[in-house]
Design an enzyme around this catalytic site. Sequence first.
Site, PDB file in Angstrom:
ATOM      1  N   ASP A 152       7.068 -18.921 -27.452  1.00  0.00           N
ATOM      2  CA  ASP A 152       6.506 -18.888 -25.811  1.00  0.00           C
ATOM      3  C   ASP A 152       5.333 -18.159 -25.450  1.00  0.00           C
ATOM      4  OD1 ASP A 152       9.040 -19.977 -24.916  1.00  0.00           O
ATOM      5  OD2 ASP A 152      10.063 -18.237 -25.796  1.00  0.00           O
TER       6      ASP A 152
ATOM      7  N   HIS B  15      14.125 -17.608 -23.547  1.00  0.00           N
ATOM      8  CA  HIS B  15      13.944 -18.685 -23.951  1.00  0.00           C
ATOM      9  C   HIS B  15      14.281 -19.949 -23.789  1.00  0.00           C
ATOM     10  CE1 HIS B  15      11.250 -21.632 -26.799  1.00  0.00           C
ATOM     11  NE2 HIS B  15      12.342 -21.840 -27.010  1.00  0.00           N
TER      12      HIS B  15
HETATM   13  P1  NAD Z   1      16.274 -31.043 -36.632  1.00  0.00           P
HETATM   14  O1  NAD Z   1      17.720 -31.758 -36.016  1.00  0.00           O
HETATM   15  O2  NAD Z   1      15.338 -31.702 -37.089  1.00  0.00           O
HETATM   16  O3  NAD Z   1      17.366 -30.056 -37.605  1.00  0.00           O
HETATM   17  C1  NAD Z   1      18.663 -29.439 -37.251  1.00  0.00           C
HETATM   18  C2  NAD Z   1      19.504 -29.295 -39.168  1.00  0.00           C
HETATM   19  O4  NAD Z   1      19.970 -28.262 -38.748  1.00  0.00           O
HETATM   20  C3  NAD Z   1      19.601 -30.428 -39.528  1.00  0.00           C
HETATM   21  O5  NAD Z   1      19.653 -30.646 -40.562  1.00  0.00           O
HETATM   22  C4  NAD Z   1      21.791 -30.630 -39.586  1.00  0.00           C
HETATM   23  O6  NAD Z   1      22.098 -30.796 -40.718  1.00  0.00           O
HETATM   24  C5  NAD Z   1      21.057 -28.659 -39.827  1.00  0.00           C
HETATM   25  N1  NAD Z   1      22.344 -27.770 -39.197  1.00  0.00           N
HETATM   26  C6  NAD Z   1      23.610 -28.636 -37.989  1.00  0.00           C
HETATM   27  N2  NAD Z   1      24.310 -27.722 -38.596  1.00  0.00           N
HETATM   28  C7  NAD Z   1      24.555 -26.554 -39.495  1.00  0.00           C
HETATM   29  C8  NAD Z   1      25.073 -25.662 -39.631  1.00  0.00           C
HETATM   30  N3  NAD Z   1      26.593 -25.550 -39.168  1.00  0.00           N
HETATM   31  N4  NAD Z   1      24.683 -25.038 -40.712  1.00  0.00           N
HETATM   32  C9  NAD Z   1      23.449 -25.026 -41.213  1.00  0.00           C
HETATM   33  N5  NAD Z   1      22.749 -26.386 -40.792  1.00  0.00           N
HETATM   34  C10 NAD Z   1      23.813 -27.152 -39.929  1.00  0.00           C
HETATM   35  O7  NAD Z   1      16.195 -29.884 -35.486  1.00  0.00           O
HETATM   36  P2  NAD Z   1      14.999 -29.117 -35.354  1.00  0.00           P
HETATM   37  O8  NAD Z   1      13.919 -29.505 -34.931  1.00  0.00           O
HETATM   38  O9  NAD Z   1      14.938 -28.362 -36.845  1.00  0.00           O
HETATM   39  O10 NAD Z   1      15.539 -27.874 -35.014  1.00  0.00           O
HETATM   40  C11 NAD Z   1      16.788 -26.531 -34.395  1.00  0.00           C
HETATM   41  C12 NAD Z   1      16.947 -26.291 -33.638  1.00  0.00           C
HETATM   42  O11 NAD Z   1      15.662 -25.001 -33.420  1.00  0.00           O
HETATM   43  C13 NAD Z   1      17.089 -27.066 -32.721  1.00  0.00           C
HETATM   44  O12 NAD Z   1      18.429 -26.196 -31.651  1.00  0.00           O
HETATM   45  C14 NAD Z   1      15.998 -26.538 -31.698  1.00  0.00           C
HETATM   46  O13 NAD Z   1      16.238 -26.569 -29.914  1.00  0.00           O
HETATM   47  C15 NAD Z   1      15.465 -25.225 -32.064  1.00  0.00           C
HETATM   48  N6  NAD Z   1      14.110 -25.159 -31.411  1.00  0.00           N
HETATM   49  C16 NAD Z   1      14.072 -23.230 -30.793  1.00  0.00           C
HETATM   50  C17 NAD Z   1      12.666 -23.154 -31.269  1.00  0.00           C
HETATM   51  C18 NAD Z   1      12.302 -21.635 -30.886  1.00  0.00           C
HETATM   52  O14 NAD Z   1      11.566 -21.033 -30.372  1.00  0.00           O
HETATM   53  N7  NAD Z   1      13.533 -20.632 -30.436  1.00  0.00           N
HETATM   54  C19 NAD Z   1      12.091 -24.413 -30.640  1.00  0.00           C
HETATM   55  C20 NAD Z   1      11.753 -24.921 -31.556  1.00  0.00           C
HETATM   56  C21 NAD Z   1      13.234 -25.446 -31.433  1.00  0.00           C
HETATM   57  C1  LMR Z   2      10.460 -26.034 -28.045  1.00  0.00           C
HETATM   58  O1  LMR Z   2      10.510 -24.254 -26.535  1.00  0.00           O
HETATM   59  O2  LMR Z   2       9.746 -26.348 -27.967  1.00  0.00           O
HETATM   60  C2  LMR Z   2      11.779 -25.600 -28.097  1.00  0.00           C
HETATM   61  O3  LMR Z   2      13.250 -23.979 -27.579  1.00  0.00           O
HETATM   62  C3  LMR Z   2      12.620 -26.637 -27.759  1.00  0.00           C
HETATM   63  C4  LMR Z   2      13.202 -26.901 -26.446  1.00  0.00           C
HETATM   64  O4  LMR Z   2      14.236 -27.670 -25.963  1.00  0.00           O
HETATM   65  O5  LMR Z   2      12.188 -27.225 -25.827  1.00  0.00           O
END
Ligand code: NAD
Ligand code: LMR
Length: 344
Positions: free
Chosen positions: A175, A203
């Site tokens: 952010d 967030h």
């Molecule tokens: P993705 O679906 O591509 O990958 C997630 C992975 O986590 C998968 O491979 C899945 O098998 C694994 N997983 C699920 N449960 C698990 C567990 N208990 N232990 C270990 N691994 C596990 O998703 P992504 O695009 O990589 O996003 C991951 C997370 O990050 C999501 O919750 C997304 O919303 C979040 N995210 C946060 C931010 C932020 O700024 N905070 C930004 C983008 C995404």
């Molecule tokens: C983001 O801010 O891009 C991530 O937290 C993914 C989402 O769900 O918005």
Amino acid sequence: MNTSQVTTTPITTAPVTTTPVTVTVSGAAGRISYSLLFRLASGLVFGPDTPVRLRLLEIPAAVVSAEGVAMEIDDCALPLVASIDVTDDVDAAFDGANAAFLVGAKPRGKGMERADLLTANGAIFREQGRAINSHAADDIRVVVVGNPANTNAYIAHRHAPDVPAGRFTALMRLDHNRALSQLATRLGAPVAELDGVVVWGNHSATQFPDVSYLTRRGEPVTSGLEQEWLAESFIPRVAGRGAEIISVRGLSSAASAAGAAVDQMREWVQGTPGESWTTVALPSEGQYGTVPGVVTGLPCRSRGAEWEVVEGLEIGGFQRARIDASVAELVSERDAVQGLGLTD
Ligand code: NAD
Ligand code: LMR
């Protein structure tokens, strides 16, 4: 797969100049990790002389895919990679970990809010907090990426009573970076010339990207940031950027999230430059009228490899209302996870 079947790839080319750091990445087969792991392996976070032992944690169904990622890291022949372990055993994954990126969690889809993921993802962080408490190294530093990141970090922290609270952070650097980028475009300024941004709160859509202390080359920015533009364009654009990415890309942000996670851990370990600060979500101690214990986006500097909240910033009425609204949402998420039995 269980602990006894952990796949370890020893790499013999790592230099021995510095003690290796053990870094656990959960969700290692996912989209964010695919970008994150190669940056960690290249020395972007822990420095060019520090070897890394990578621990890739996945669910059983995705372990083979994570092994494929490990094969690709091998194939880069990166000199700083001391070893790569792939496992679905949460205790083994955090054994001796100095740093952890908790990425593994379900992403939201179109039309969802991040808090809609609490039920699906919250239990993951209870389990990982417990494992970190029992098995991680004393200097463990945690960046929670999986959403809803602040409250997941809160859950993990609550299950790790022996780890100092400030070692559990959630990712709001994305952010912060989004805000900086929007401001650079608006002002026609290079990002590197801007400083003093903070994103308060959660967030989520209630977050408050705040430009009250913005400087360009050390001087306050006095024009180009009219209140109408801030309230009607800048704040909603930054706060809604995750949803905008999902709507345009069809998938949630991945490379930018990995980049922000790298930025956050790098500055945590190596320090923030000069008097600059960044945004980190960490368990509040009540600073700026926020609620103690709740994992809240605050202005932070890294000193001696620990985050320190910047004190003494003046808060006006517009800021107060925005900060309070986002903190109120965090409190309601805290109460919800308590109701779900995810915390005491
Ligand atoms: P993705 O679906 O591509 O990958 C997630 C992975 O986590 C998968 O491979 C899945 O098998 C694994 N997983 C699920 N449960 C698990 C567990 N208990 N232990 C270990 N691994 C596990 O998703 P992504 O695009 O990589 O996003 C991951 C997370 O990050 C999501 O919750 C997304 O919303 C979040 N995210 C946060 C931010 C932020 O700024 N905070 C930004 C983008 C995404
Ligand atoms: C983001 O801010 O891009 C991530 O937290 C993914 C989402 O769900 O918005």
